[in-house]
Design an enzyme around this catalytic site. Sequence first.
Site, short mmCIF file in Angstrom:
data_model
loop_
_atom_site.label_atom_id
_atom_site.label_comp_id
_atom_site.label_asym_id
_atom_site.label_seq_id
_atom_site.Cartn_x
_atom_site.Cartn_y
_atom_site.Cartn_z
N CYS A 98 -7.67 -0.60 -2.36
CA CYS A 98 -8.91 -1.28 -1.92
C CYS A 98 -9.55 -0.63 -0.71
CB CYS A 98 -8.62 -2.75 -1.69
SG CYS A 98 -7.97 -3.55 -3.17
N CYS B 37 0.81 -1.22 0.00
CA CYS B 37 0.00 0.00 0.00
C CYS B 37 0.85 1.27 0.00
CB CYS B 37 -0.86 0.05 1.25
SG CYS B 37 -1.76 -1.46 1.54
N ASN C 227 -5.18 3.44 0.11
CA ASN C 227 -4.63 2.57 -0.94
C ASN C 227 -5.78 2.08 -1.84
OD1 ASN C 227 -5.91 0.89 0.95
ND2 ASN C 227 -4.68 -0.83 0.26
N GLU D 94 -8.57 -0.02 2.46
CA GLU D 94 -8.37 -0.43 3.85
C GLU D 94 -7.26 0.33 4.57
OE1 GLU D 94 -7.72 -2.23 1.21
OE2 GLU D 94 -5.89 -3.39 1.38
N GLY E 260 -7.17 -11.11 -1.26
CA GLY E 260 -7.60 -11.77 -2.50
C GLY E 260 -6.75 -12.98 -2.84
N1 UDP Z 1 -2.94 -4.78 -4.67
C1 UDP Z 1 -2.41 -4.34 -5.89
N2 UDP Z 1 -2.65 -5.07 -7.03
C2 UDP Z 1 -3.40 -6.21 -7.02
C3 UDP Z 1 -3.95 -6.65 -5.79
C4 UDP Z 1 -3.70 -5.91 -4.63
O1 UDP Z 1 -1.74 -3.33 -5.93
O2 UDP Z 1 -3.57 -6.83 -8.09
C5 UDP Z 1 -2.67 -4.01 -3.41
C6 UDP Z 1 -3.74 -3.00 -3.09
O3 UDP Z 1 -3.15 -1.91 -2.39
C7 UDP Z 1 -4.65 -3.76 -2.14
C8 UDP Z 1 -3.61 -4.51 -1.33
O4 UDP Z 1 -2.63 -4.88 -2.31
O5 UDP Z 1 -5.44 -2.90 -1.39
C9 UDP Z 1 -4.09 -5.71 -0.59
O6 UDP Z 1 -4.84 -6.55 -1.44
P1 UDP Z 1 -5.03 -8.09 -1.09
O7 UDP Z 1 -5.18 -8.24 0.38
O8 UDP Z 1 -6.11 -8.63 -1.96
O9 UDP Z 1 -3.60 -8.69 -1.55
P2 UDP Z 1 -2.91 -10.13 -1.30
O10 UDP Z 1 -1.81 -9.90 -0.32
O11 UDP Z 1 -3.93 -11.12 -0.87
O12 UDP Z 1 -2.36 -10.46 -2.67
#
Ligand code: UDP
Length: 571
Positions: free
Chosen positions: A271, A88, A269, A273, A421
């Site tokens: 999403c 973020c 950021n 949060e 995600g």
């Molecule tokens: N994010 C990003 N690109 C992506 C997915 C996520 O930049 O394709 C960043 C974005 O700031 C989001 C944060 O990662 O708010 C957290 O997303 P998530 O928890 O889904 O990520 P994970 O760590 O599970 O991949």
Amino acid sequence: MDITPNARTVLEKRYLIRDADGRPTETIEELFHRVADAIAAPDRTYNPDADIKALADRFYARMTKLEFLPNSPTLMNAGRPLGQLAACFVLPVEDSMEAIFEAIKQAALIHKSGGGTGFSFSRLRPKGSTVNTTGGVASGPVSFMRVFNMATEAVKQGGTRRGANMGILRVDHPDILEFIDCKKNNADITNFNISVGITEAFMRAVEADEEYDLIDPNTKESTGRLSAREVFEKIVDAAWRNGEPGIIFLDRLNRDNMVPSVGAIESTNPCGEQPLLPYEACNLGSVNLHRMLRRQEDGASVINWDKLADVVRDAVHFLDNVIDANRYPLAQIDHMTKQTRKIGLGVMGWADLLLELGIPYNSDEAVALGEKVMGFITDTARSASAGLAQVRGAFPLFEESTLKNGTPVRNATMTTIAPTGTLSIIAGCSSGVEPVFAYVFIRNVMDGTELVEANPVLRQLLEERGLYSEDLMRQIAQEGSLAHIDALPEDIRRVFVCAHDISPEYHIKMQAAFQRRTDNAVSKTVNFAHDATIADVRRVYMLAYELGCKGVTIYRDGSRDAQVLNIGKVN
Ligand code: UDP
């Protein structure tokens, strides 16, 4: 390591180091050793005699037992030359051509490293104002967002992650109406999530049905007035149409700004949060609550609070070390991030935990438990951070922060609920604090055969009770919900609720419960059925305000051609 086939596929395709021919040069176990070693190493800067090996072993165990996972950039880049570990970022966008294109360049560097960026465009002069140096006419925030969007499109994140952006505009910016509609067409500005920055003054004007002033950010003078209700209706109408814009409550973000002396928080950021100051970065990590249970002698599952506390303490230690191990893409970000040392510990597997405990997601019992669990995590994290501060010192701006009269802590914030995600796929659990979207998917494999993929908690329960059959699974996949399947006993149908069985009110109540005990914000999407009305969306936007959420995002089923999650079919 005991992981699902989907988790294995994600890790192999996107996280393992590869050679020039694209073949992985590390195993999944080696990946977690790489991460554990890199993140244990900074302990040596605080204590030359620290037992780095023992710490790395502990971090390794937490991750490979799927009890805790750091955000994707840490898994991808720790112990590697790029070394950028945070998800973020927020960047400032100042009102000059040089500054705008500087921000685009900075965003490109961040995207390349796997991070997501948030921007407020509120400082840009409105469309139609004059440009002194050329005598021309300014094109306004929305047209510059299109340039940011195209730059993002061109920078694929090292082939693994596409750049994600958040774009914010204050509700009192003269271009607000154009902004609200800028994603009306589903093909437009696709690399941005957009949210309107709402003020308390605006919400009061909505409630009183009054007009409010639009303010030119340069002159600080009113350029006109709009009916607050009409603007609010436009936001709700657009969100009903295809899910955007969301809204964020700027005054609430700033009420929790620990260092107002440094500046105001104007964006989150991508999403939503993680509210951050300009040039701040934050790394996230999530505890898998599904692994925080124990079985009692009578066979019933209960929360293992001692284990949860241990995992949280290790997670705080881990995330604080990430700040030191990180190679930031810009010197300003390195400096700013280390001034506040924010970390964002959150959860995933919340819905799975409720299923195991036999508590329906859409119940007051679940809402109360959510607040209790998150309170426990935030309190434990804060005491762990205080422990770190005794050895490592408080975060550098502690003495000028709003926390200065309390116990010194190493980190200005502790907790954030991320969407998780990808992490939730790796951990094989439900994502973030979301309910289960669907319990059964039918996956088409290449030769025309169909594979049934059932939620593991449901499958185990049905097997234990002798109810499992492929036919039943197909029926659940088709209906998308268990609610109307007569073959299932009432107690199962009551507990195994999916996102669309849950009323929007309960979605928001759950978000609000977690928000009450989370330092930063909560990523949550309120899911609506396709036939939800504009009034339903309006009610949820108001409820988010009334219940103290920091923002809200909704999605109405079928309102975009390409949606991430679909009932009964695998993308
Ligand atoms: N994010 C990003 N690109 C992506 C997915 C996520 O930049 O394709 C960043 C974005 O700031 C989001 C944060 O990662 O708010 C957290 O997303 P998530 O928890 O889904 O990520 P994970 O760590 O599970 O991949």
